[in-house]
Scaffold this motif. Structure first.
Motif, PDB file in Angstrom:
ATOM      1  N   ASN A   5     -28.922 -46.190  25.320  1.00 20.11           N
ATOM      2  CA  ASN A   5     -27.689 -46.182  26.118  1.00 20.11           C
ATOM      3  C   ASN A   5     -26.991 -44.851  25.861  1.00 20.11           C
ATOM      4  O   ASN A   5     -26.399 -44.660  24.803  1.00 20.11           O
ATOM      5  CB  ASN A   5     -26.798 -47.365  25.694  1.00 20.11           C
ATOM      6  N   LYS A   7     -24.454 -43.690  27.251  1.00 21.45           N
ATOM      7  CA  LYS A   7     -23.002 -43.751  27.470  1.00 21.45           C
ATOM      8  C   LYS A   7     -22.559 -42.565  28.345  1.00 21.45           C
ATOM      9  O   LYS A   7     -23.317 -42.147  29.221  1.00 21.45           O
ATOM     10  CB  LYS A   7     -22.259 -43.833  26.126  1.00 21.45           C
ATOM     11  N   HIS A  92     -20.855 -54.209  28.503  1.00 18.33           N
ATOM     12  CA  HIS A  92     -20.778 -53.519  27.208  1.00 18.33           C
ATOM     13  C   HIS A  92     -19.340 -53.582  26.700  1.00 18.33           C
ATOM     14  O   HIS A  92     -18.395 -53.540  27.491  1.00 18.33           O
ATOM     15  CB  HIS A  92     -21.228 -52.067  27.374  1.00 18.33           C
ATOM     16  N   GLU A  94     -17.523 -51.459  25.478  1.00 19.97           N
ATOM     17  CA  GLU A  94     -16.706 -50.304  25.886  1.00 19.97           C
ATOM     18  C   GLU A  94     -16.182 -50.490  27.311  1.00 19.97           C
ATOM     19  O   GLU A  94     -15.094 -50.021  27.645  1.00 19.97           O
ATOM     20  CB  GLU A  94     -17.519 -49.008  25.724  1.00 19.97           C
ATOM     21  N   ALA A 163     -19.743 -52.626  14.387  1.00 19.98           N
ATOM     22  CA  ALA A 163     -20.897 -51.815  13.944  1.00 19.98           C
ATOM     23  C   ALA A 163     -21.167 -50.649  14.900  1.00 19.98           C
ATOM     24  O   ALA A 163     -21.811 -49.664  14.519  1.00 19.98           O
ATOM     25  CB  ALA A 163     -22.144 -52.690  13.839  1.00 19.98           C
ATOM     26  N   ILE A 164     -20.654 -50.753  16.151  1.00 16.45           N
ATOM     27  CA  ILE A 164     -20.943 -49.716  17.149  1.00 16.45           C
ATOM     28  C   ILE A 164     -20.276 -48.398  16.751  1.00 16.45           C
ATOM     29  O   ILE A 164     -19.068 -48.371  16.470  1.00 16.45           O
ATOM     30  CB  ILE A 164     -20.444 -50.148  18.543  1.00 16.45           C
ATOM     31  N   GLY A 203     -25.878 -51.439  17.559  1.00 20.67           N
ATOM     32  CA  GLY A 203     -24.778 -51.088  16.658  1.00 20.67           C
ATOM     33  C   GLY A 203     -25.293 -50.212  15.540  1.00 20.67           C
ATOM     34  O   GLY A 203     -25.800 -50.710  14.550  1.00 20.67           O
ATOM     35  N   SER A 204     -25.218 -48.866  15.767  1.00 26.66           N
ATOM     36  CA  SER A 204     -25.601 -47.880  14.750  1.00 26.66           C
ATOM     37  C   SER A 204     -27.055 -47.989  14.296  1.00 26.66           C
ATOM     38  O   SER A 204     -27.359 -47.731  13.133  1.00 26.66           O
ATOM     39  CB  SER A 204     -24.664 -47.965  13.540  1.00 26.66           C
ATOM     40  N   VAL A 205     -27.944 -48.381  15.216  1.00 31.73           N
ATOM     41  CA  VAL A 205     -29.371 -48.375  14.860  1.00 31.73           C
ATOM     42  C   VAL A 205     -29.836 -46.930  14.744  1.00 31.73           C
ATOM     43  O   VAL A 205     -29.528 -46.092  15.596  1.00 31.73           O
ATOM     44  CB  VAL A 205     -30.216 -49.104  15.925  1.00 31.73           C
ATOM     45  N   VAL A 224     -29.723 -48.729  21.622  1.00 30.86           N
ATOM     46  CA  VAL A 224     -29.390 -47.603  20.758  1.00 30.86           C
ATOM     47  C   VAL A 224     -28.414 -46.672  21.459  1.00 30.86           C
ATOM     48  O   VAL A 224     -28.679 -46.239  22.584  1.00 30.86           O
ATOM     49  CB  VAL A 224     -30.682 -46.823  20.412  1.00 30.86           C
ATOM     50  N   GLY A 225     -27.310 -46.356  20.816  1.00 34.10           N
ATOM     51  CA  GLY A 225     -26.334 -45.438  21.399  1.00 34.10           C
ATOM     52  C   GLY A 225     -26.566 -44.019  20.896  1.00 34.10           C
ATOM     53  O   GLY A 225     -27.428 -43.279  21.393  1.00 34.10           O
ATOM     54  N   GLY A 226     -25.818 -43.625  19.888  1.00 39.14           N
ATOM     55  CA  GLY A 226     -25.840 -42.245  19.396  1.00 39.14           C
ATOM     56  C   GLY A 226     -27.236 -41.699  19.130  1.00 39.14           C
ATOM     57  O   GLY A 226     -27.547 -40.558  19.493  1.00 39.14           O
TER      58      GLY A 226
HETATM   59  O1  LIG Z   1     -23.087 -49.410  21.835  1.00 35.69           O
HETATM   60  C1  LIG Z   1     -24.232 -49.182  21.467  1.00 35.69           C
HETATM   61  C2  LIG Z   1     -25.372 -49.265  22.397  1.00 35.69           C
HETATM   62  O2  LIG Z   1     -25.017 -49.898  23.579  1.00 35.69           O
HETATM   63  C3  LIG Z   1     -24.512 -48.760  20.091  1.00 35.69           C
HETATM   64  O3  LIG Z   1     -24.028 -47.486  19.914  1.00 35.69           O
HETATM   65  P1  LIG Z   1     -24.353 -46.708  18.547  1.00 35.69           P
HETATM   66  O4  LIG Z   1     -25.851 -46.835  18.351  1.00 35.69           O
HETATM   67  O5  LIG Z   1     -23.892 -45.322  18.776  1.00 35.69           O
HETATM   68  O6  LIG Z   1     -23.600 -47.451  17.474  1.00 35.69           O
END
Ligand SMILES: O=C(CO)COP(=O)(O)O
Length: 244
Positions: A5, A7, A92, A94, A163-164, A203-205, A224-226
Motif C-alpha cells: 500500500n 498510500k 483503511h 487513514e 502499529a501502523i 502494521g509496520s511489517v 505493507v505500507g512504508g
Molecule cells: O497501513 C498500513 C498498510 O495499509 C501499514 O503501514 P506501515 O507498514 O507503514 O505501518
C-alpha cells in the motif's frame, strides 16, 4: 500474498523504477507468492502496462460506492477495472480518519468493487485507546459486521491502528489472538465461506519480522505500507512468504 500500500506516495518516474525493481527481484525468486502493488490513482494507468508478465497485480486504495455520477473528485470501481486493477483497499483507518468513512460506506464500496469484478481488501483494526480499554475485540467485531456485505467475496486486513507507521508491529501473540478471533467471527457471519476468507496482517511489517508474522495461524499475508516503497525493503518480505 504480499500487498504493498503505497498510500499518498509516488510520482511517475520513481513509481516506474520501483515496480521494475520489484519485477526484477521476483524474476530472481523461485515460487514467489502473489504480489500486489497499490499505487495512488494517478499512477494506475502509468504502471498497468509495465506489470504484464511480471506476476505483480495492480490494486487501488479506494473507490466510490456509485458506478458513476455527480461525485466530484471520486473514482468508481469500473474506472479502476478498466485500467486492469484487480484489487482495491477499502476502509483503511487513514480513510476512516481523514474522510470520516463509516462501516456503512465501506460496505457499499465493497459491493461496488465486487460488482465491477474487483477483489476488495477491507481493513479493520482497533485504536490504541480501544486496546487499552480491553475493547479491541468488540471494536473489530463491529467493524467486520458493519463493513462486510452478506455476499462478501474478498480479503480482510487486520491493521491495529497503533502499529501502523510506528516502526514496531503488534506482538506475535496479539496478532495470533486477533487472527483466531477474526476467523471465528468470519465463520460465524459467513459460514463455510468465512473459513477460507484470506486475512492479512498490516502494521509496520518489515523484512526483519515478516518471518515471525507470516507463519502465524490464519495469517494469509501482509499489507505493507512504508516498507513497500523501496524494493530492497519490500522483496525480503515477499521472500519470507515463500513456501508457507
Ligand atoms: O497501513 C498500513 C498498510 O495499509 C501499514 O503501514 P506501515 O507498514 O507503514 O505501518
Amino acid at each position: 500474498m504480499i500487498v504493498g500500500n503505497w498510500k499518498m506516495n509516488g510520482l511517475s518516474a520513481p513509481s516506474r523504477a520501483l515496480v521494475s525493481a520489484i519485477a526484477d527481484g521476483l524474476r530472481a525468486t523461485p515460487n514467489p507468492p502473489p504480489v500486489v502493488v497499490c499505487p495512488p490513482f494517478t499512477q494506475l494507468a502509468v504502471l498497468g502496462p509495465l506489470l504484464n508478465g511480471t506476476g505483480i497485480a495492480l490494486g487501488a486504495q479506494d473507490c466510490h460506492p456509485a458506478p458513476s455520477g455527480p461525485h466530484t473528485g471520486d473514482i468508481s470501481a469500473s474506472m479502476l477495472a478498466e485500467l486492469g486493477v484487480e484489487y482495491v483497499i477499502l476502509g483503511h483507518s487513514e480513510r476512516r480518519r481523514d474522510h470520516g468513512e463509516l462501516d456503512e460506506t465501506v460496505r457499499e464500496k465493497a459491493l461496488a468493487a465486487m460488482a465491477a469484478g474487483l477483489t476488495p481488501i477491507v481493513c479493520v483494526g482497533e485504536s490504541a485507546d480501544q486496546r487499552a480499554a480491553g475493547e479491541y475485540q468488540d471494536a473489530v467485531g463491529w467493524q467486520i459486521k458493519g463493513s462486510l456485505p452478506d455476499n462478501f467475496n474478498g480479503i480482510v486486513a487486520y491493521e491495529p491502528i497503533w502499529a501502523i507507521g510506528s516502526g514496531v508491529p503488534a506482538p506475535v501473540q496479539d496478532i495470533a489472538d486477533m487472527m483466531g478471533f477474526l476467523r471465528a467471527e468470519l465463520t460465524r457471519q459467513f459460514g463455510e465461506a468465512g473459513k477460507t476468507t484470506r486475512i492479512l496482517y498490516g502494521g509496520s511489517v518489515s523484512g526483519r519480522d515478516a518471518s515471525d508474522i507470516l507463519p502465524i495461524a490464519e495469517v494469509g499475508g501482509a499489507l505493507v505500507g512504508g516498507a513497500s516503497l523501496e524494493a530492497d525493503a519490500f522483496l525480503p518480505i515477499v521472500r519470507a512468504a515463500i513456501d508457507l
